[in-house]
Design an enzyme around this catalytic site. Structure first.
Site, PDB file in Angstrom:
ATOM      1  N   ASP A  62       0.311  -6.328  -3.524  1.00 13.42           N
ATOM      2  CA  ASP A  62      -1.634  -6.508  -3.249  1.00 13.42           C
ATOM      3  C   ASP A  62      -1.986  -5.447  -4.034  1.00 13.42           C
ATOM      4  O   ASP A  62      -1.568  -5.292  -5.694  1.00 13.42           O
ATOM      5  CB  ASP A  62      -1.648  -5.509  -1.815  1.00 13.42           C
ATOM      6  CG  ASP A  62      -2.704  -5.833  -0.760  1.00 13.42           C
ATOM      7  OD1 ASP A  62      -3.931  -6.040  -1.235  1.00 13.42           O
ATOM      8  OD2 ASP A  62      -2.763  -6.877  -0.186  1.00 13.42           O
TER       9      ASP A  62
ATOM     10  N   HIS B 287      -6.869  -9.611  -4.079  1.00 14.92           N
ATOM     11  CA  HIS B 287      -5.623  -8.874  -3.512  1.00 14.92           C
ATOM     12  C   HIS B 287      -4.949  -8.690  -4.890  1.00 14.92           C
ATOM     13  O   HIS B 287      -3.366  -9.051  -4.994  1.00 14.92           O
ATOM     14  CB  HIS B 287      -4.938  -8.400  -2.479  1.00 14.92           C
ATOM     15  CG  HIS B 287      -5.912  -8.483  -1.123  1.00 14.92           C
ATOM     16  ND1 HIS B 287      -5.805  -7.701  -0.628  1.00 14.92           N
ATOM     17  CD2 HIS B 287      -6.377  -9.636  -0.609  1.00 14.92           C
ATOM     18  CE1 HIS B 287      -7.081  -7.324   0.139  1.00 14.92           C
ATOM     19  NE2 HIS B 287      -7.228  -8.613   0.992  1.00 14.92           N
TER      20      HIS B 287
ATOM     21  N   TRP C 284      -0.467  -2.575   8.412  1.00 13.32           N
ATOM     22  CA  TRP C 284      -1.067  -2.621   6.810  1.00 13.32           C
ATOM     23  C   TRP C 284      -1.167  -1.060   6.739  1.00 13.32           C
ATOM     24  O   TRP C 284      -1.515  -0.067   7.826  1.00 13.32           O
ATOM     25  CB  TRP C 284      -2.771  -2.940   7.789  1.00 13.32           C
ATOM     26  CG  TRP C 284      -2.488  -4.372   7.536  1.00 13.32           C
ATOM     27  CD1 TRP C 284      -3.069  -4.872   8.991  1.00 13.32           C
ATOM     28  CD2 TRP C 284      -2.495  -5.335   6.642  1.00 13.32           C
ATOM     29  NE1 TRP C 284      -3.297  -6.239   8.726  1.00 13.32           N
ATOM     30  CE2 TRP C 284      -2.884  -6.620   7.286  1.00 13.32           C
ATOM     31  CE3 TRP C 284      -1.795  -5.421   5.209  1.00 13.32           C
ATOM     32  CZ2 TRP C 284      -2.894  -7.782   6.794  1.00 13.32           C
ATOM     33  CZ3 TRP C 284      -1.922  -7.197   4.822  1.00 13.32           C
ATOM     34  CH2 TRP C 284      -2.337  -7.628   5.564  1.00 13.32           C
TER      35      TRP C 284
ATOM     36  N   TYR D 133      -3.440  -5.338  15.516  1.00 16.46           N
ATOM     37  CA  TYR D 133      -3.893  -5.318  13.944  1.00 16.46           C
ATOM     38  C   TYR D 133      -3.202  -3.793  14.729  1.00 16.46           C
ATOM     39  O   TYR D 133      -4.083  -2.420  15.134  1.00 16.46           O
ATOM     40  CB  TYR D 133      -5.875  -4.842  13.444  1.00 16.46           C
ATOM     41  CG  TYR D 133      -5.564  -5.430  12.269  1.00 16.46           C
ATOM     42  CD1 TYR D 133      -4.532  -6.666  13.325  1.00 16.46           C
ATOM     43  CD2 TYR D 133      -5.819  -5.747  10.992  1.00 16.46           C
ATOM     44  CE1 TYR D 133      -4.345  -8.198  11.887  1.00 16.46           C
ATOM     45  CE2 TYR D 133      -6.072  -6.756  10.460  1.00 16.46           C
ATOM     46  CZ  TYR D 133      -4.757  -7.922  10.753  1.00 16.46           C
ATOM     47  OH  TYR D 133      -5.387  -9.073  10.117  1.00 16.46           O
ATOM     48  N   PHE D 134      -2.111  -3.223  14.692  1.00 17.22           N
ATOM     49  CA  PHE D 134      -1.054  -1.864  14.695  1.00 17.22           C
ATOM     50  C   PHE D 134      -1.335  -0.669  13.307  1.00 17.22           C
ATOM     51  O   PHE D 134      -0.627  -0.041  13.702  1.00 17.22           O
ATOM     52  CB  PHE D 134       0.149  -2.015  15.556  1.00 17.22           C
ATOM     53  CG  PHE D 134       0.260  -2.944  16.154  1.00 17.22           C
ATOM     54  CD1 PHE D 134      -0.544  -3.407  17.104  1.00 17.22           C
ATOM     55  CD2 PHE D 134       2.353  -3.401  16.274  1.00 17.22           C
ATOM     56  CE1 PHE D 134       0.157  -4.609  18.504  1.00 17.22           C
ATOM     57  CE2 PHE D 134       2.457  -4.402  17.426  1.00 17.22           C
ATOM     58  CZ  PHE D 134       0.783  -4.765  18.955  1.00 17.22           C
ATOM     59  N   ASP D 135      -2.520  -1.614  12.481  1.00 18.96           N
ATOM     60  CA  ASP D 135      -3.017  -0.028  11.788  1.00 18.96           C
ATOM     61  C   ASP D 135      -3.878   0.860  11.982  1.00 18.96           C
ATOM     62  O   ASP D 135      -4.674   1.255  12.312  1.00 18.96           O
ATOM     63  CB  ASP D 135      -3.302  -0.700  10.423  1.00 18.96           C
ATOM     64  CG  ASP D 135      -3.977  -1.853  10.431  1.00 18.96           C
ATOM     65  OD1 ASP D 135      -3.859  -2.693  11.346  1.00 18.96           O
ATOM     66  OD2 ASP D 135      -4.892  -1.382   9.675  1.00 18.96           O
TER      67      ASP D 135
ATOM     68  N   TRP E  33      -6.566 -14.181  11.886  1.00 16.38           N
ATOM     69  CA  TRP E  33      -6.394 -12.615  11.921  1.00 16.38           C
ATOM     70  C   TRP E  33      -7.383 -12.154  11.702  1.00 16.38           C
ATOM     71  O   TRP E  33      -8.359 -11.751  13.142  1.00 16.38           O
ATOM     72  CB  TRP E  33      -5.823 -12.026  10.932  1.00 16.38           C
ATOM     73  CG  TRP E  33      -7.360 -12.036   9.720  1.00 16.38           C
ATOM     74  CD1 TRP E  33      -7.082 -12.752   8.237  1.00 16.38           C
ATOM     75  CD2 TRP E  33      -8.216 -11.440   9.589  1.00 16.38           C
ATOM     76  NE1 TRP E  33      -7.999 -12.793   7.478  1.00 16.38           N
ATOM     77  CE2 TRP E  33      -8.729 -11.822   7.831  1.00 16.38           C
ATOM     78  CE3 TRP E  33      -8.164  -9.525   9.390  1.00 16.38           C
ATOM     79  CZ2 TRP E  33     -10.088 -10.722   7.074  1.00 16.38           C
ATOM     80  CZ3 TRP E  33      -9.327  -9.260   9.232  1.00 16.38           C
ATOM     81  CH2 TRP E  33      -9.481  -9.868   7.278  1.00 16.38           C
TER      82      TRP E  33
ATOM     83  N   GLU F  87      -2.433   1.154   4.412  1.00 12.24           N
ATOM     84  CA  GLU F  87      -3.166   2.276   3.479  1.00 12.24           C
ATOM     85  C   GLU F  87      -2.736   3.557   4.423  1.00 12.24           C
ATOM     86  O   GLU F  87      -2.708   4.521   3.377  1.00 12.24           O
ATOM     87  CB  GLU F  87      -4.618   1.787   3.590  1.00 12.24           C
ATOM     88  CG  GLU F  87      -4.885   0.364   3.173  1.00 12.24           C
ATOM     89  CD  GLU F  87      -4.684  -1.317   4.042  1.00 12.24           C
ATOM     90  OE1 GLU F  87      -3.870  -1.463   5.045  1.00 12.24           O
ATOM     91  OE2 GLU F  87      -6.101  -1.811   3.802  1.00 12.24           O
TER      92      GLU F  87
ATOM     93  N   ASP G  83      -7.334 -14.091   1.983  1.00 13.29           N
ATOM     94  CA  ASP G  83      -7.848 -13.844   2.437  1.00 13.29           C
ATOM     95  C   ASP G  83      -7.873 -12.904   1.372  1.00 13.29           C
ATOM     96  O   ASP G  83      -7.638 -12.869   0.036  1.00 13.29           O
ATOM     97  CB  ASP G  83      -7.359 -12.938   2.995  1.00 13.29           C
ATOM     98  CG  ASP G  83      -6.040 -11.242   2.307  1.00 13.29           C
ATOM     99  OD1 ASP G  83      -5.338 -11.559   2.360  1.00 13.29           O
ATOM    100  OD2 ASP G  83      -6.136 -10.771   2.831  1.00 13.29           O
ATOM    101  N   GLU G  84      -9.442 -12.938   1.401  1.00 14.52           N
ATOM    102  CA  GLU G  84     -10.100 -11.626   1.110  1.00 14.52           C
ATOM    103  C   GLU G  84     -11.133 -11.673  -0.526  1.00 14.52           C
ATOM    104  O   GLU G  84     -10.552 -10.938  -1.359  1.00 14.52           O
ATOM    105  CB  GLU G  84     -10.233 -10.331   1.152  1.00 14.52           C
ATOM    106  CG  GLU G  84     -10.045 -10.276   3.308  1.00 14.52           C
ATOM    107  CD  GLU G  84      -9.842  -8.913   3.377  1.00 14.52           C
ATOM    108  OE1 GLU G  84     -10.396  -8.019   4.320  1.00 14.52           O
ATOM    109  OE2 GLU G  84      -9.068  -8.358   2.851  1.00 14.52           O
TER     110      GLU G  84
ATOM    111  N   ARG H  40       0.692  -1.251   0.026  1.00 15.63           N
ATOM    112  CA  ARG H  40       0.086   0.009   0.381  1.00 15.63           C
ATOM    113  C   ARG H  40       0.936   1.421   0.000  1.00 15.63           C
ATOM    114  O   ARG H  40       0.602   2.320  -0.871  1.00 15.63           O
ATOM    115  CB  ARG H  40      -0.740   0.134   1.227  1.00 15.63           C
ATOM    116  CG  ARG H  40      -1.912  -0.455   1.004  1.00 15.63           C
ATOM    117  CD  ARG H  40      -2.175  -1.957   0.957  1.00 15.63           C
ATOM    118  NE  ARG H  40      -3.120  -2.873   0.514  1.00 15.63           N
ATOM    119  CZ  ARG H  40      -3.835  -3.633   1.573  1.00 15.63           C
ATOM    120  NH1 ARG H  40      -3.233  -3.773   2.385  1.00 15.63           N
ATOM    121  NH2 ARG H  40      -4.843  -4.090   1.593  1.00 15.63           N
TER     122      ARG H  40
END
Ligand code: TNX
Length: 548
Positions: A201, A274, A486, A435-437, A410, A488, A337-338, A172
């Site tokens: 990604d 992704h 993450w 999640y450290f974002d 997760w 973003e 994922d996703e 990202r």
């Protein structure tokens, strides 16, 4: 005049006395993560470290020599004392590195401080490396020190979990090689042994692959980037191209840097979802054929790799083949994922594959979920044939898990528990805790933009990867835990550091120390010392839990 002279000369003598008094500081072993067992021995046996002290390694042992050199560098940086490294210095006024400590964990060590020497005895070199980390963290940060007094002690230490990692998303936003190394240094400081590197990604492909040059030529660049938060209306973009990637030489350099610090890098190539950056470069690998573009905003996208075409698997194997050459790690992370199934539902080739493979849906899994399982299992077979193992996010449980896969849980801990109960290794990364974002305080005023959500230092600290209801057999399969960053909303190295620290300290203690030893108040006291190390090495950190 005479009186004045007398007065001045006595001031001079006084000054001289002050200056010649050596500046002595005292080591404190109550560090982060807290060692397993710290036993004080008679106070008279304290060791005094000066610039006459020698760091000794066994003759011919290059690995221990390298650790001794790291230690010399840490000590110089922290105290100003310049120590010699030698393979031949007797056992007086020495810090001696050795292996041979008898323990089940190769990362265990015993650190003994006596009047004449300090010994760092590891169950393997890895243990010696952590002993060196403990020693450096016990040093007060003080420039111009002459002597460090080490109270006599015997520390026996070993990690609770064998897998202790941090993750970093460079897809990202991307960060310079020098910063990736600085981040690796942070992992070493926290006794972590694995760096999960999220390299690709929808928003960018960041690793050079020779057989597919368009991955970097096209897939590494997006035409612009969302400004502000994804939920802002209307959405705004900066109108500027953003891109970059790591060359093979840079990656080899980083892998080598990490290896020397006993850190394994697990690369993640996130598939079959992704993957917009790949589809933008090679549209034939998608179900519709495109056109596609590298994503300019965040979220989950419907266009994923086509599971009906053999060409897709050819690409995955060729591309992964080059990734394996760069990363010697036993584990390769393939994401999983996703991955929405809308394209596969409408794709004649995917539907043909479903028929040919006899994949049928039931109440729990759709035929397309089964197809994802087919996809991942094929990738696993390829990795296994090259002597590697597969890790995937917990979505790879849907539709039936590939036989030897390790699950990274997760969406909560349930995926990890289900996997462990089926005899799969599991790594716990529940987003609410790790999640450290996410923001690190409930008061977002003054905070840089982050993923909505709140993960405080205290919440991280409270996490236990082994839920109480797990039976002892299943517990064995939970190999460890990590936190994810993450990116973003994280554009700069300083911001990565701010998100990591001091939550990483809380994580380090979750990973390393026995839960019975954990105490949040004691942790906060010990954290104040870590802060002085962050200042010394110029790391940014969030201020919330520190006293002003
Ligand atoms: C979910 S965790 C994702 C990432 C996002 C993250 C944001 C996971 C396997 N997928 O793609 O960056 O949430 O918090």
């Amino acid at each position: 005049m005479k009186i004045l002279f007398k007065f001045l000369s006595s001031v001079f003598v006084l000054l001289l006395a002050c200056c010649s008094e050596p500046k002595t500081v005292e080591a404190d072993y109550r560090i982060i993560p807290l060692p397993h067992d710290i036993v004080s021995t008679p106070a008279a046996d304290a060791f005094v470290l000066t610039d006459e002290t020698t760091l000794v390694y066994p003759s011919g042992d290059e690995k221990l020599r390298a650790i001794a050199e790291f230690l010399a560098d840490y000590i110089a940086r922290t105290t100003g004392l310049q120590l010699q490294v030698s393979d031949n210095a007797g056992s007086y006024n020495t810090v001696t590195l050795m292996t041979g400590y008898d323990n089940d964990s190769p990362e265990a060590y015993r650190l003994t401080v006596g009047r004449h020497d300090i010994t760092l005895d590891g169950a393997s070199e890895r243990g010696v490396f952590y002993a060196a980390q403990t020693l450096r963290k016990s040093l007060p940060v003080t420039a111009g020190t002459d002597r460090v007094l080490f109270p006599a002690v015997k520390i026996e230490d070993r990690p609770r979990f064998s897998y202790r990692a941090m993750h970093l998303d460079v897809a990202r936003h991307m960060f310079p090689v020098e910063f990736v190394k600085k981040y690796i240094d942070l992992l070493a400081l926290h006794n972590m042994n694995t760096f999960h590197w999220h390299l690709t990604d929808d928003q960018g492909w960041r690793v050079e692959i020779e057989q597919y040059p368009d991955l970097t030529r096209i897939g590494s660049v997006r035409k612009q980037t969302l400004v502000g938060h994804l939920d802002d209306e209307p959405r705004k973009y900066d109108g500027r191209p953003y891109g970059g990637y790591y060359t093979k030489a840079e990656i080899r350099d980083i892998v080598d840097y990490a290896t020397r610090r006993y850190i394994t890098i697990i690369p993640e190539i996130d598939l079959p979802g992704h993957m917009l950056s790949v589809l933008a470069a090679y549209p034939q690998l998608g179900c519709t054929g495109g056109p596609y573009e590298v994503a300019t905003e965040w979220g989950v996208f419907e266009d994923i790799l086509c599971a009906g075409k053999e060409e897709t698997f050819e690409f995955v194997e060729n591309m992964l083949g080059e990734v394996l050459e760069l990363f010697p790690s036993e584990y390769i992370h393939i994401g999983g994922d996703e991955a929405p199934k809308t394209r596969w539902e409408a794709c004649p080739l995917c539907q043909r594959r479903i028929r040919e493979q006899g994949l049928t849906g039931d109440r729990r899994h759709s035929a397309e979920s089964r197809l994802q399982s087919y996809f991942i299992t094929r990738v696993e077979r390829f990795l296994n044939s090259r002597g590697r193992k597969l890790i995937g996010w917990d979505e790879i449980l849907d539709g039936g898990v590939a036989p030897g896969a390790t699950i990274m849980s997760w969406r909560g801990v349930e995926g990890g528990v289900i996997a462990a109960k089926q005899g799969h290794d599991a790594i716990m990364v529940p987003y609410e805790y790790l999640y450290f974002d996410y923001y690190q305080s409930s008061d977002r005023a003054g905070e840089p933009l982050a993923m909505p959500g709140c993960t405080t230092v205290e919440k991280v600290y409270s996490y236990d990867p082994l839920p109480a209801d797990l039976d002892s057999l299943t517990r064995r399969y939970v190999i460890g835990t990590q936190a994810n960053i993450w990116c973003e909303y994280i554009r700069t190295p300083e911001h990565v550091e701010y998100m990591a620290l001091p939550r990483m300290d809380a994580l380090a203690e979750v990973q390393w120390s026995e839960p019975g030893r954990k105490d949040y108040t004691s942790f906060l006291n010990r954290l104040d010392h870590m802060r002085t190390i962050y200042d010394l090495y110029d790391y940014h950190y969030a201020p919330h839990v520190f006293k002003k």
